[in-house]
Design a protein around this motif. Structure first.
Motif, short mmCIF file in Angstrom:
data_model
loop_
_atom_site.label_atom_id
_atom_site.label_comp_id
_atom_site.label_asym_id
_atom_site.label_seq_id
_atom_site.Cartn_x
_atom_site.Cartn_y
_atom_site.Cartn_z
N GLN A 166 0.82 -1.21 0.00
CA GLN A 166 0.00 0.00 0.00
C GLN A 166 0.86 1.26 0.00
O GLN A 166 0.42 2.32 -0.45
CB GLN A 166 -0.94 0.00 1.21
N LEU A 167 2.09 1.13 0.50
CA LEU A 167 3.02 2.25 0.54
C LEU A 167 3.98 2.22 -0.66
O LEU A 167 4.95 2.98 -0.70
CB LEU A 167 3.82 2.22 1.84
N HIS A 168 3.69 1.33 -1.63
CA HIS A 168 4.49 1.19 -2.86
C HIS A 168 5.93 0.79 -2.55
O HIS A 168 6.87 1.26 -3.19
CB HIS A 168 4.45 2.49 -3.67
N ILE A 169 6.08 -0.08 -1.56
CA ILE A 169 7.40 -0.59 -1.19
C ILE A 169 7.66 -1.88 -1.95
O ILE A 169 6.82 -2.80 -1.95
CB ILE A 169 7.48 -0.82 0.33
N VAL A 170 8.79 -1.97 -2.62
CA VAL A 170 9.11 -3.06 -3.54
C VAL A 170 9.76 -4.22 -2.79
O VAL A 170 10.57 -4.02 -1.88
CB VAL A 170 10.06 -2.56 -4.64
N ALA A 171 9.40 -5.45 -3.16
CA ALA A 171 10.06 -6.63 -2.61
C ALA A 171 11.46 -6.74 -3.21
O ALA A 171 11.71 -6.35 -4.35
CB ALA A 171 9.25 -7.89 -2.92
N SER A 172 12.38 -7.30 -2.44
CA SER A 172 13.80 -7.35 -2.86
C SER A 172 13.99 -8.07 -4.20
O SER A 172 14.79 -7.64 -5.03
CB SER A 172 14.63 -8.05 -1.78
N ASN A 173 13.25 -9.17 -4.42
CA ASN A 173 13.48 -9.92 -5.65
C ASN A 173 12.89 -9.25 -6.87
O ASN A 173 13.09 -9.71 -8.00
CB ASN A 173 12.94 -11.36 -5.52
N ASP A 174 12.16 -8.14 -6.69
CA ASP A 174 11.61 -7.40 -7.83
C ASP A 174 12.52 -6.25 -8.25
O ASP A 174 12.25 -5.59 -9.28
CB ASP A 174 10.23 -6.84 -7.48
N LEU A 175 13.58 -5.98 -7.49
CA LEU A 175 14.44 -4.84 -7.82
C LEU A 175 15.10 -5.01 -9.18
O LEU A 175 15.27 -4.03 -9.92
CB LEU A 175 15.51 -4.68 -6.74
N GLY A 176 15.44 -6.24 -9.54
CA GLY A 176 16.10 -6.49 -10.82
C GLY A 176 15.23 -6.25 -12.03
O GLY A 176 15.73 -6.17 -13.15
N THR A 177 13.93 -6.14 -11.81
CA THR A 177 13.01 -5.90 -12.94
C THR A 177 12.79 -4.41 -13.20
O THR A 177 12.11 -4.05 -14.16
CB THR A 177 11.63 -6.55 -12.65
N LEU A 178 13.36 -3.57 -12.34
CA LEU A 178 13.17 -2.13 -12.48
C LEU A 178 14.30 -1.50 -13.29
O LEU A 178 15.27 -2.16 -13.65
CB LEU A 178 13.08 -1.48 -11.09
N ARG A 179 14.18 -0.21 -13.57
CA ARG A 179 15.17 0.50 -14.38
C ARG A 179 16.28 1.09 -13.51
O ARG A 179 16.03 1.53 -12.39
CB ARG A 179 14.52 1.63 -15.18
N ASP A 180 17.48 1.10 -14.04
CA ASP A 180 18.60 1.74 -13.36
C ASP A 180 18.29 3.23 -13.16
O ASP A 180 17.81 3.90 -14.08
CB ASP A 180 19.87 1.58 -14.20
N GLY A 235 33.72 7.03 5.12
CA GLY A 235 32.48 7.37 5.82
C GLY A 235 31.22 6.72 5.28
O GLY A 235 30.14 6.90 5.83
N VAL A 236 31.34 5.97 4.18
CA VAL A 236 30.17 5.30 3.60
C VAL A 236 29.80 4.08 4.44
O VAL A 236 30.67 3.32 4.87
CB VAL A 236 30.44 4.88 2.14
N CYS A 237 28.50 3.89 4.67
CA CYS A 237 27.99 2.74 5.42
C CYS A 237 27.23 1.81 4.48
O CYS A 237 26.42 2.28 3.66
CB CYS A 237 27.06 3.22 6.54
N PHE A 238 27.53 0.51 4.56
CA PHE A 238 26.84 -0.49 3.74
C PHE A 238 25.92 -1.30 4.65
O PHE A 238 26.35 -1.79 5.70
CB PHE A 238 27.85 -1.41 3.06
N ILE A 239 24.67 -1.44 4.25
CA ILE A 239 23.67 -2.14 5.06
C ILE A 239 23.02 -3.22 4.20
O ILE A 239 22.70 -2.99 3.02
CB ILE A 239 22.59 -1.18 5.58
N THR A 240 22.83 -4.39 4.78
CA THR A 240 22.07 -5.46 4.13
C THR A 240 20.78 -5.68 4.89
O THR A 240 20.79 -5.88 6.11
CB THR A 240 22.87 -6.77 4.10
N ILE A 241 19.65 -5.60 4.18
CA ILE A 241 18.35 -5.89 4.79
C ILE A 241 17.73 -7.09 4.09
O ILE A 241 18.08 -7.41 2.95
CB ILE A 241 17.40 -4.67 4.73
N GLU A 242 16.82 -7.77 4.78
CA GLU A 242 16.23 -9.00 4.25
C GLU A 242 14.72 -8.97 4.41
O GLU A 242 14.21 -8.68 5.50
CB GLU A 242 16.80 -10.20 5.01
N ASP A 243 14.01 -9.26 3.32
CA ASP A 243 12.57 -9.49 3.41
C ASP A 243 12.29 -10.95 3.06
O ASP A 243 13.21 -11.77 2.99
CB ASP A 243 11.77 -8.51 2.53
N GLU A 244 11.02 -11.30 2.84
CA GLU A 244 10.67 -12.70 2.60
C GLU A 244 11.12 -13.21 1.24
O GLU A 244 11.06 -14.42 0.96
CB GLU A 244 9.16 -12.90 2.77
#
Length: 280
Positions: free
Chosen positions: A154-168, A189-198
């Protein structure tokens, strides 16, 4: 991810360590060991294993073998009685009535007390998942984010496995449990974060100015939602973060009772999901 079947902790199949069982398709199945359960002592599990000449058939047999009610409760909390037909709620109920187990020549026989025949309300899958995390720090039943996916959509948040189908270069929103935060000294000073969804993991790149602005959200969130720019380089996918939001409050709904409409207390819920690991 690699097709390996992982099987839960169980009184009749687990050892202290994780172990490999028979092949399931291409790989051997992995059975989780008792060491995964918070608070269990190896000495107590040696008692269980040494008396497991054949499969246990009741909670009472374990109690008779010498396991304390406290240890049996930890096993029940871990949902480790499935092989004898008990989910964690029914197992906890039987642990509570262990003092009424048969004695003398009737030792090892199922109890015929009225308490054993009480019909308990079934726990929802989301409740089981939360209790899995509380006991074993993971769940094989489902991923916590799957239960809030409708709200995220509802908030237009994309699932992780759908990111590859979007445009750069596309603006995206993603949300997931924080697994890793890493700030190498060589990254300026750059921070790298890994997040996980289903559906999988997403890799976030947080520049120093954004980290300073959203430090509280980045460090305190169990469930982190970010907005940013998608960066596609072949099979490598990153999100250059622009905004961060703490969505941890959504996790509190997973244990909300449909009848009472009351969630578990916030202080309890905050300790259920593990903190993300931090590296330099």
């Amino acid at each position: 991810k690699h097709g390996v079947e992982v099987r839960p902790v169980d009184i009749n199949y687990s050892n202290w360590d994780n172990l490999l069982e028979e092949k399931s398709n291409k790989y051997c199945a992995l059975r989780l060991g008792f060491r995964q359960v918070r608070g269990l002592r190896e000495d107590d599990m040696k008692i269980l294993l040494s008396n497991r000449k054949q499969q246990y058939k009741s909670v009472g047999e374990l109690y008779t073998a010498g396991l304390s009610k406290a240890t049996l409760k930890k096993l029940a909390d871990a949902d480790a009685f499935r092989s004898i037909g008990l989910d964690r709620r029914n197992a906890l109920w039987q642990v509570a009535s262990c003092d009424d187990q048969p004695i003398g020549m009737f030792i090892g026989q199922p109890s015929d007390s009225k308490e054993d025949k009480v019909s308990l309300p079934e726990m929802t899958v989301s409740e089981h998942v939360v209790h899995d995390y509380a006991s074993v720090s993971l769940s094989l039943k489902a991923h916590p984010v799957s239960f809030v996916r409708e709200k995220l959509q509802q908030l237009h948040i994309v699932a992780s496995n759908d990111l590859g189908t979007l445009r750069d270069g596309e603006h995206v929103k993603v949300c997931g449990l924080v697994l890793v935060r890493q700030r190498p000294g060589t990254a300026k000073g750059v921070c790298f974060i890994t997040i996980e969804d289903e559906t999988g993991c997403a890799n976030l790149v947080v520049f120093e100015n954004i980290l300073d602005k959203y430090r509280k959200e980045i460090l305190q969130s169990k469930l982190l939602m970010v907005e940013g720019t998608l960066q596609l380089e072949g099979e490598v996918i990153h999100i250059i973060v622009q905004r961060c939001h703490n969505f941890s409050k959504l996790l509190r709904d997973l244990t909300q009772s449909k009848k009472s409409n009351q969630p578990v207390q916030q202080t309890e819920q905050e300790n259920i999901f593990p903190e993300g690991r931090n590296f330099k």
